[in-house]
Design a protein around this motif. Structure first.
Motif, PDB file in Angstrom:
ATOM      1  N   HIS A  30       0.863  -1.180   0.000  1.00 52.57           N
ATOM      2  CA  HIS A  30       0.000   0.000   0.000  1.00 52.57           C
ATOM      3  C   HIS A  30       0.893   1.221   0.000  1.00 52.57           C
ATOM      4  O   HIS A  30       1.659   1.444   0.933  1.00 52.57           O
ATOM      5  CB  HIS A  30      -0.935  -0.011   1.226  1.00 52.57           C
ATOM      6  N   ASP A  80      -4.819   5.636   3.800  1.00 57.73           N
ATOM      7  CA  ASP A  80      -6.215   5.914   3.481  1.00 57.73           C
ATOM      8  C   ASP A  80      -6.829   6.651   4.663  1.00 57.73           C
ATOM      9  O   ASP A  80      -6.737   6.194   5.802  1.00 57.73           O
ATOM     10  CB  ASP A  80      -6.988   4.602   3.245  1.00 57.73           C
ATOM     11  N   HIS A 121      -7.063   8.567  -0.494  1.00 56.77           N
ATOM     12  CA  HIS A 121      -5.777   7.873  -0.498  1.00 56.77           C
ATOM     13  C   HIS A 121      -4.726   8.960  -0.666  1.00 56.77           C
ATOM     14  O   HIS A 121      -4.749   9.705  -1.637  1.00 56.77           O
ATOM     15  CB  HIS A 121      -5.737   6.852  -1.637  1.00 56.77           C
ATOM     16  N   HIS A 170     -13.089   7.475   0.556  1.00 56.53           N
ATOM     17  CA  HIS A 170     -11.943   7.812   1.416  1.00 56.53           C
ATOM     18  C   HIS A 170     -10.951   8.593   0.591  1.00 56.53           C
ATOM     19  O   HIS A 170     -11.081   8.653  -0.649  1.00 56.53           O
ATOM     20  CB  HIS A 170     -11.301   6.546   2.005  1.00 56.53           C
TER      21      HIS A 170
HETATM   22 ZN   LIG Z   1      -5.261   3.743  -0.257  1.00 58.19          ZN
END
Ligand SMILES: [Zn+2]
Length: 488
Positions: A390, A394, A471, A469
């Motif tokens: 990742h 987030d 990122h 959300h």
């Molecule tokens: Zn993310």
């Protein structure tokens, strides 16, 4: 037949003449004998001589025969029993020559019949032969020549047949029907019909003549297959029909695979006449459907789905035309009527995958005082997770909630970017950039200068996202780093 019989009768009578003369001769001898004195030795000698003469006469008559000699242009070709037989055989020869034309042929040769007395053996050896006579007599029949621009191209038996050929020729190209009203069909060339005397062998039947006029003197040539050639293209290039290209190459079908460099045959057909036809046609034409593409975030990136199948429509078109040997040279639409409307095909495409080129700066990587772009719970941290690496954090948010630039800088990307959805990258200088992904709306554009804390977009769930959300990434010299190390 009646004439022939009469000839035979007449001839039989004539045949009796020599026998009659024979009797007359004998009578004369008899009278002569009566008038002389039989006692004289001189007479006895004469009598003996007479007997010899009579004997010779009888012998001559019994070894010869009366016949009719047949001469063609002065040359004796043989004998028949009598004139009737001679004339009959000549008629048969002329009939044979005219066979197929429906006519008894004629001849301009000089045929003569001469009555003669000849030796029986000579007669037997020279009985007229049908084959000899057939070969010797040059026949002609009455025909009709079709001339194109003054030059004879074909002979038919008569004018009616010539007309039939010309009519069929026109029909071949004009194809009149219920939906094709031919107003006029004229030859471009000057076509004339001339009555002629022609050798029976030079005659053509209606079908043969039609075929010849349509094909002309077919010219055969070779053609080398070019790259991307198809039979259709080859036909187009050579002003031929696909069927003609295939016909010139036995065994070829439309499915035959051809290779560049391969040599095939082309038989170029050049019709001798050009039919210029004018008329009105009614044809059904397809109205091709339109294709409309829409972008849908519901479809995976790079994929497309037919949302609505397209369907061709149909229209009836009435047009006036001018054609030359069936090829349209002029076309004017006079009426158009839609029978069925086409249905537009709608294709939903997933967001376009773009290589994200980010012309971010390079530098020390030092940046002072980044601020949080959105205040919210961190739902996913930077680093390895179950789904893979990742590359950011987030931050939870609701769709439409504003988020802010972490620092001042220049917008280097603002748009849809595959899995990132609607996304912004800001270059802050010194090799430091920040990324904001999955937006529902972008409020800045590429090239914009933004200040720290400026509302640059709204939270969303576009791209590869399971809920709304933000990122957020921090990129230093092209590689992501853990944002938490840069945030207060
Ligand atoms: Zn993310």
């Amino acid at each position: 037949m009646i004439q022939a019989r009469q000839y035979l009768k007449k001839n039989k009578l004539k045949e009796h003449i020599p026998r009659f003369s024979q009797v007359k001769l004998l009578t004369r001898f008899a009278n002569f004998f009566k008038s002389i004195s039989w006692k004289s030795p001189k007479i006895i000698g004469i009598s003996a001589l007479g007997v010899i003469i009579i004997g010779a006469g009888v012998f001559y008559l019994s070894t010869t025969v009366v016949a009719v000699g047949i001469t063609v242009n002065g040359k004796n070709l043989g004998y028949a029993q009598n004139k009737a037989e001679a004339e009959q055989i000549v008629q048969e020869v002329l009939r044979k020559h005219g066979e197929g034309s429906g006519q008894v042929a004629q001849t301009s040769d000089k045929i003569e019949y001469e009555k003669v007395r000849i030796n029986k053996n000579e007669y037997a050896a020279n009985i007229i032969s049908f084959a000899v006579l057939l070969n010797a007599v040059k026949p002609y029949i009455n025909g009709c020549a079709i001339q194109i621009n003054g030059e004879t191209v074909v002979y038919l038996a008569d004018e009616e047949q010539a007309d039939s050929v010309l009519t069929k020729y026109k029909e071949y190209f004009t194809k009149p029907s219920d939906t094709n009203k031919v107003d006029s069909a004229e030859f471009e060339e000057e076509v004339t019909k001339v009555a002629v005397q022609v050798h029976p062998n030079d005659l053509k039947s209606v079908d043969e003549a039609l075929d010849y006029l349509l094909k002309g003197d077919a010219v055969e040539k070779e053609y080398t297959i070019q790259k991307d050639d198809s039979f259709w293209l080859i036909a187009r290039k050579n002003d031929m029909l696909v069927e003609e290209v295939l016909a010139a190459n036995p065994g070829f079908t439309e499915d035959t695979i051809i290779q560049p460099g391969q040599v095939i045959k082309l038989t170029k057909v050049e019709p001798l006449l050009t039919v210029v036809s004018k008329g009105t046609k009614v044809v059904k034409e397809t109205i091709p459907f339109d294709v409309k593409t829409i972008t849908s975030t519901k479809v995976a990136s790079g994929k497309s789905v037919v949302q609505q199948a397209g369907k061709d429509g149909e229209k009836e078109v009435t047009y006036k035309y001018v054609e030359k040997n069936g090829r349209t040279v002029e076309k004017t639409v006079v009426k158009e009527e839609v029978i069925t409307k086409p249905v537009t095909q709608i294709i939903a495409k997933g967001p376009v995958v773009r290589t994200v080129y980010v012309g971010t700066s390079r530098g020390s990587g030092s940046v002072s005082g980044l601020q949080w772009p959105l205040s919210g719970r961190i739902t996913s941290y930077y680093g390895y997770r179950s789904g893979g690496f990742h590359s950011g954090i987030d931050i939870d948010g609701v769709t439409g909630q504003p988020y802010y630039a972490a620092s001042a800088g220049k917008v280097v990307l603002a748009g849809y970017a595959g899995g990132y959805g609607y996304c912004i990258i800001i270059d802050h200088g010194n090799g430091v950039a920040t990324r904001y992904a999955h937006s529902s709306k972008l409020l800045v554009g590429v090239g914009d200068q933004v200040s720290k804390g400026q509302n640059i977009g709204l939270v969303g769930s576009t791209g590869k996202s399971t809920g709304s959300h933000l990122h957020f990434e921090v990129i230093v010299n092209g590689s992501t780093v853990n944002p938490l190390n840069y945030l207060p």
